[in-house]
Design an enzyme around this catalytic site. Structure first.
Site, PDB file in Angstrom:
ATOM      1  N   GLY A 197      -5.319  -3.058   2.473  1.00 20.86           N
ATOM      2  CA  GLY A 197      -6.330  -3.681   3.342  1.00 20.86           C
ATOM      3  C   GLY A 197      -6.165  -5.186   3.446  1.00 20.86           C
ATOM      4  O   GLY A 197      -5.084  -5.708   3.719  1.00 20.86           O
ATOM      5  N   GLY A 198      -7.263  -5.884   3.193  1.00 21.00           N
ATOM      6  CA  GLY A 198      -7.256  -7.346   3.315  1.00 21.00           C
ATOM      7  C   GLY A 198      -6.268  -7.994   2.363  1.00 21.00           C
ATOM      8  O   GLY A 198      -5.804  -9.115   2.601  1.00 21.00           O
ATOM      9  N   GLY A 203      25.964 -16.387  24.576  1.00 22.86           N
ATOM     10  CA  GLY A 203      24.619 -16.939  24.411  1.00 22.86           C
ATOM     11  C   GLY A 203      24.375 -17.395  22.986  1.00 22.86           C
ATOM     12  O   GLY A 203      23.624 -18.340  22.736  1.00 22.86           O
ATOM     13  N   ALA A 204      25.044 -16.715  22.059  1.00 22.60           N
ATOM     14  CA  ALA A 204      24.848 -17.070  20.657  1.00 22.60           C
ATOM     15  C   ALA A 204      25.321 -18.504  20.396  1.00 22.60           C
ATOM     16  O   ALA A 204      24.782 -19.190  19.522  1.00 22.60           O
ATOM     17  CB  ALA A 204      25.575 -16.076  19.766  1.00 22.60           C
TER      18      ALA A 204
HETATM   19  C1  HXC Z   1     -14.055  -1.215  -5.256  1.00 19.78           C
HETATM   20  C2  HXC Z   1     -12.107  -0.508  -6.230  1.00 19.78           C
HETATM   21  C3  HXC Z   1     -11.401  -0.692  -5.003  1.00 19.78           C
HETATM   22  C4  HXC Z   1     -12.145  -1.144  -3.887  1.00 19.78           C
HETATM   23  C5  HXC Z   1     -10.005   0.019  -6.477  1.00 19.78           C
HETATM   24  N1  HXC Z   1     -11.195  -0.068  -7.100  1.00 19.78           N
HETATM   25  N2  HXC Z   1     -10.123  -0.332  -5.182  1.00 19.78           N
HETATM   26  N3  HXC Z   1     -13.412  -0.783  -6.356  1.00 19.78           N
HETATM   27  N4  HXC Z   1     -13.468  -1.400  -4.051  1.00 19.78           N
HETATM   28  N5  HXC Z   1     -11.561  -1.344  -2.724  1.00 19.78           N
HETATM   29  C6  HXC Z   1     -11.478   0.203  -8.509  1.00 19.78           C
HETATM   30  C7  HXC Z   1     -11.432   1.675  -8.869  1.00 19.78           C
HETATM   31  O1  HXC Z   1     -12.674   2.250  -8.628  1.00 19.78           O
HETATM   32  C8  HXC Z   1     -11.086   1.613 -10.341  1.00 19.78           C
HETATM   33  O2  HXC Z   1     -12.260   1.266 -11.058  1.00 19.78           O
HETATM   34  C9  HXC Z   1     -10.173   0.415 -10.443  1.00 19.78           C
HETATM   35  O3  HXC Z   1     -10.433  -0.366  -9.288  1.00 19.78           O
HETATM   36  C10 HXC Z   1      -8.705   0.782 -10.435  1.00 19.78           C
HETATM   37  O4  HXC Z   1      -8.452   1.639  -9.318  1.00 19.78           O
HETATM   38  P1  HXC Z   1      -7.592   2.971  -9.442  1.00 19.78           P
HETATM   39  O5  HXC Z   1      -7.752   3.715  -8.176  1.00 19.78           O
HETATM   40  O6  HXC Z   1      -7.939   3.664 -10.724  1.00 19.78           O
HETATM   41  O7  HXC Z   1      -6.122   2.391  -9.591  1.00 19.78           O
HETATM   42  P2  HXC Z   1      -4.759   2.903  -8.939  1.00 19.78           P
HETATM   43  O8  HXC Z   1      -4.635   4.382  -9.161  1.00 19.78           O
HETATM   44  O9  HXC Z   1      -3.700   2.034  -9.505  1.00 19.78           O
HETATM   45  O10 HXC Z   1      -4.874   2.663  -7.380  1.00 19.78           O
HETATM   46  C11 HXC Z   1      -5.009   1.372  -6.854  1.00 19.78           C
HETATM   47  C12 HXC Z   1      -5.326   1.415  -5.347  1.00 19.78           C
HETATM   48  C13 HXC Z   1      -6.514   2.387  -5.097  1.00 19.78           C
HETATM   49  C14 HXC Z   1      -4.077   1.935  -4.606  1.00 19.78           C
HETATM   50  C15 HXC Z   1      -5.609  -0.003  -4.893  1.00 19.78           C
HETATM   51  O11 HXC Z   1      -7.583   2.047  -6.014  1.00 19.78           O
HETATM   52  C16 HXC Z   1      -7.025   2.337  -3.703  1.00 19.78           C
HETATM   53  O12 HXC Z   1      -6.443   2.960  -2.829  1.00 19.78           O
HETATM   54  N6  HXC Z   1      -8.130   1.623  -3.503  1.00 19.78           N
HETATM   55  C17 HXC Z   1      -8.791   1.583  -2.213  1.00 19.78           C
HETATM   56  C18 HXC Z   1      -7.973   0.820  -1.209  1.00 19.78           C
HETATM   57  C19 HXC Z   1      -8.701   0.608   0.095  1.00 19.78           C
HETATM   58  O13 HXC Z   1      -8.704   1.512   0.933  1.00 19.78           O
HETATM   59  N7  HXC Z   1      -9.407  -0.540   0.215  1.00 19.78           N
HETATM   60  C20 HXC Z   1     -10.183  -0.899   1.373  1.00 19.78           C
HETATM   61  C21 HXC Z   1      -9.257  -1.501   2.384  1.00 19.78           C
HETATM   62  S1  HXC Z   1     -10.110  -2.042   3.806  1.00 19.78           S
HETATM   63  P3  HXC Z   1     -12.496   1.657 -12.581  1.00 19.78           P
HETATM   64  O14 HXC Z   1     -13.912   1.299 -12.836  1.00 19.78           O
HETATM   65  O15 HXC Z   1     -12.197   3.117 -12.694  1.00 19.78           O
HETATM   66  O16 HXC Z   1     -11.536   0.812 -13.374  1.00 19.78           O
HETATM   67  C22 HXC Z   1     -10.001  -3.701   3.756  1.00 19.78           C
HETATM   68  C23 HXC Z   1     -10.559  -4.343   4.978  1.00 19.78           C
HETATM   69  C24 HXC Z   1     -10.014  -5.739   5.180  1.00 19.78           C
HETATM   70  O17 HXC Z   1      -9.530  -4.265   2.852  1.00 19.78           O
HETATM   71  C25 HXC Z   1      -9.768  -6.051   6.625  1.00 19.78           C
HETATM   72  C26 HXC Z   1      -8.311  -6.045   6.992  1.00 19.78           C
HETATM   73  C27 HXC Z   1      -7.998  -6.534   8.384  1.00 19.78           C
END
Ligand code: HXC
Length: 510
Positions: A169-170, A404-405
């Site tokens: 994401g961000g 051109g290069a």
């Molecule tokens: C809150 C989060 C989080 C999130 C991870 N955690 N991502 N908490 N918000 N976005 C927390 C988990 O709950 C977990 O908490 C700890 O972080 C570790 O995560 P795991 O999943 O256990 O780790 P891992 O297996 O290594 O996976 C990492 C990861 C996955 C690939 C980053 O967590 C994931 O896919 N997260 C979500 C990604 C996502 O979709 N984010 C939103 C994107 S939208 P605990 O308490 O168990 O330690 C965005 C919008 C921005 O960003 C705009 C862009 C233009």
């Protein structure tokens, strides 16, 4: 008073623990350092000044009011790299996966604002899951604030991102708007949406590594500029890069003491070019033999290897090098090479880094794959980037400069300040064989005639002298004296001034 001091120490110690011992252990077990350990390695010993250690999120949804951790998942502050000020923020994966809340965003934007105010580089260390899911739009708004500042700072201060864990994401879009992205092999990933979402939406089964690992982003997508084996190596290399970079777009390039004689000649360069014009040679050898102490920091080393880009020094001052690489696809310009070099040229121009171009290019790559992929537009990016550049441009044609290069690679016509050619240079619309087959098509069946025509064409055009006769080449130089020639040219151009008409900004073909 003692109590108060002790309480401060306690609060500090608690904040330094981030998500707690267990999560720190898990971080180490994955081969990753913690945010604070990373900062220690990046900055000069003892130079880190931390800000906002006690900031917490303000969210109350989904039980978050009971889950507050001081620092809120990002460590921010400033310090020095070899004595020069650098601002830094490091995502703390042990705290809510380093995800970004409104407060977390405010910590980052504070550092971004300070870096811009102080006109100093900013480095972001990423290991984070994007927007804090529990916060919803407050987190999205936070990212918007970060993105906007990335863009305002672009071209004013260098912005460097290091991807050191899974990032989504961000946490990939903000790096994407910075100047350089580096990754750590086998444990860092960048994707807009992870493998689970991919499976749901497209029914594709893909691993994190296949979707967004360091290999993908340094060889296929070109999102990342380099990859290193572990956190320590990555951070040491970022320190090395910072040493090459100006602090901002006004200060000019840093200068370090150089012990390499600018007049050093290298006789081995006189035999670098093979007798057979179709035989490759390694252009990196030329770069390494010309620059101070052979020290070259390559950018995008594994992507579009038919062109080389990177930083080195001449007389202790940073220079950007762009060079065709005859070892890969004969050094041809294709879409990928053009995009890669164009971005590099624009970075150098924005930060007043002179550019030296080594040219050996047989032309643009023909074919449907290239044309359908937008070669015209991508090739135009490089032409545009060189043409708009106002930094000193020194060009050395070592062998082929075809079609051109020839124009594109910092020729005199588009703004090259000093253009040299080696005696082995061949400056022409195209190679002799192709040229003869077109202009003497009627003789194609007659081998003797074609051979004679080819020889005639080679004698006339396959040398630097036709261009030199017109003044398109300032001087035909001895290969062994290339370092001395470049050093003198750059010294001459140090105070180059160029007037351009006012405009809001240009419209580079994106
Ligand atoms: C809150 C989060 C989080 C999130 C991870 N955690 N991502 N908490 N918000 N976005 C927390 C988990 O709950 C977990 O908490 C700890 O972080 C570790 O995560 P795991 O999943 O256990 O780790 P891992 O297996 O290594 O996976 C990492 C990861 C996955 C690939 C980053 O967590 C994931 O896919 N997260 C979500 C990604 C996502 O979709 N984010 C939103 C994107 S939208 P605990 O308490 O168990 O330690 C965005 C919008 C921005 O960003 C705009 C862009 C233009």
């Amino acid at each position: 008073m003692k109590d108060i001091l002790e309480r401060l120490e306690e609060r500090r110690a608690q904040a330094r623990l981030g998500g707690g011992e267990k999560r720190i252990e898990a971080q180490h077990a994955r081969g990753k350092l913690t945010a604070r350990e990373r900062i220690e390695l990046l900055l000069d010993k003892g130079s880190f000044e931390e800000f906002d250690m006690f900031v917490e999120h303000r969210s109350t949804d989904f039980g978050m009011d009971k889950a507050k951790i001081p620092g809120d998942g990002v460590v921010t502050g400033w310090g020095t790299v070899n004595g020069r000020t650098v601002f830094v923020f490091a995502k703390d994966f042990t705290v809510f996966g380093g995800s970004l809340s409104e407060s977390h965003a405010q910590k980052i934007t504070k550092i971004q604002d300070m870096a811009l105010k102080m006109r100093a580089p900013i480095v972001g260390l990423f290991d984070a899951g994007g927007a804090r899911i529990q916060e919803g739009v407050a987190a999205l708004g936070g990212y918007g604030e970060v993105f906007k500042r990335n863009v305002i700072a672009s071209g004013v201060i260098p912005q460097i991102s290091v991807i050191m864990g899974p990032c989504a994401g961000g946490d990939v879009y903000s790096p994407a708007m910075t100047d350089f992205i580096f990754m750590v092999r086998d444990r860092s990933y960048m994707f807009v949406t992870g493998p689970d979402v991919v499976k749901t939406v497209t029914n594709e089964t893909v691993t994190s590594e296949e979707l967004g690992g360091a290999k993908v982003h340094t060889t296929k997508s070109s999102v990342a500029d380099g990859a290193y084996d572990n956190d320590v190596e990555a951070l040491l290399q970022v320190r090395r890069l910072i040493d090459f970079l100006p602090a901002n777009n006004m200060d000019g390039v840093p200068e370090i003491p150089s012990f390499d004689d600018p007049n050093r000649v290298d006789d081995s360069l006189d035999t670098l070019i093979p007798d057979n014009p179709n035989k490759p040679y390694d252009m990196k050898e030329l770069i390494q033999k010309v620059v101070d102490e052979g020290d070259f920091f390559e950018i995008q080393e594994s992507y579009a290897r038919n062109i080389i880009t990177g930083f080195a020094r001449i007389e202790g001052r940073t220079v950007g090098f762009v060079a065709n690489q005859p070892m890969v696809l004969a050094g041809v310009l294709d879409s990928d090479a053009s995009r890669k070099a164009a971005r590099f040229v624009r970075f150098c121009d924005a930060f007043n880094i002179p550019i030296v171009t080594f040219e050996d290019v047989p032309g643009f790559l023909p074919g449907t794959a290239q044309e359908y992929g937008g070669l015209i537009k991508h090739g135009a990016k490089l032409l545009f980037a060189y043409s708009e550049a106002t930094v000193p441009l020194v060009t050395v044609i070592t062998r082929k400069a075809f079609g051109g290069a020839y124009d594109v690679m910092a020729s005199k016509h588009i703004g090259g300040d000093i253009n040299y050619a080696w005696p082995t240079a061949q400056i022409a619309v195209m190679g002799a064989k192709g040229a003869v087959e077109i202009i003497f098509r009627q003789d194609i069946g007659d081998a003797d005639k074609i051979a004679a025509r080819t020889k005639e064409y080679e004698d006339r055009f396959m040398s630097p002298f036709v261009a030199a006769e017109r003044g398109y080449i300032d001087e035909v130089i001895m290969p062994h004296s290339t370092r001395r020639r470049i050093a003198r040219a750059l010294a001459l151009l140090r105070h180059k001034e160029t007037e351009r008409p006012w405009k809001k900004h240009d419209n580079i073909p994106l």
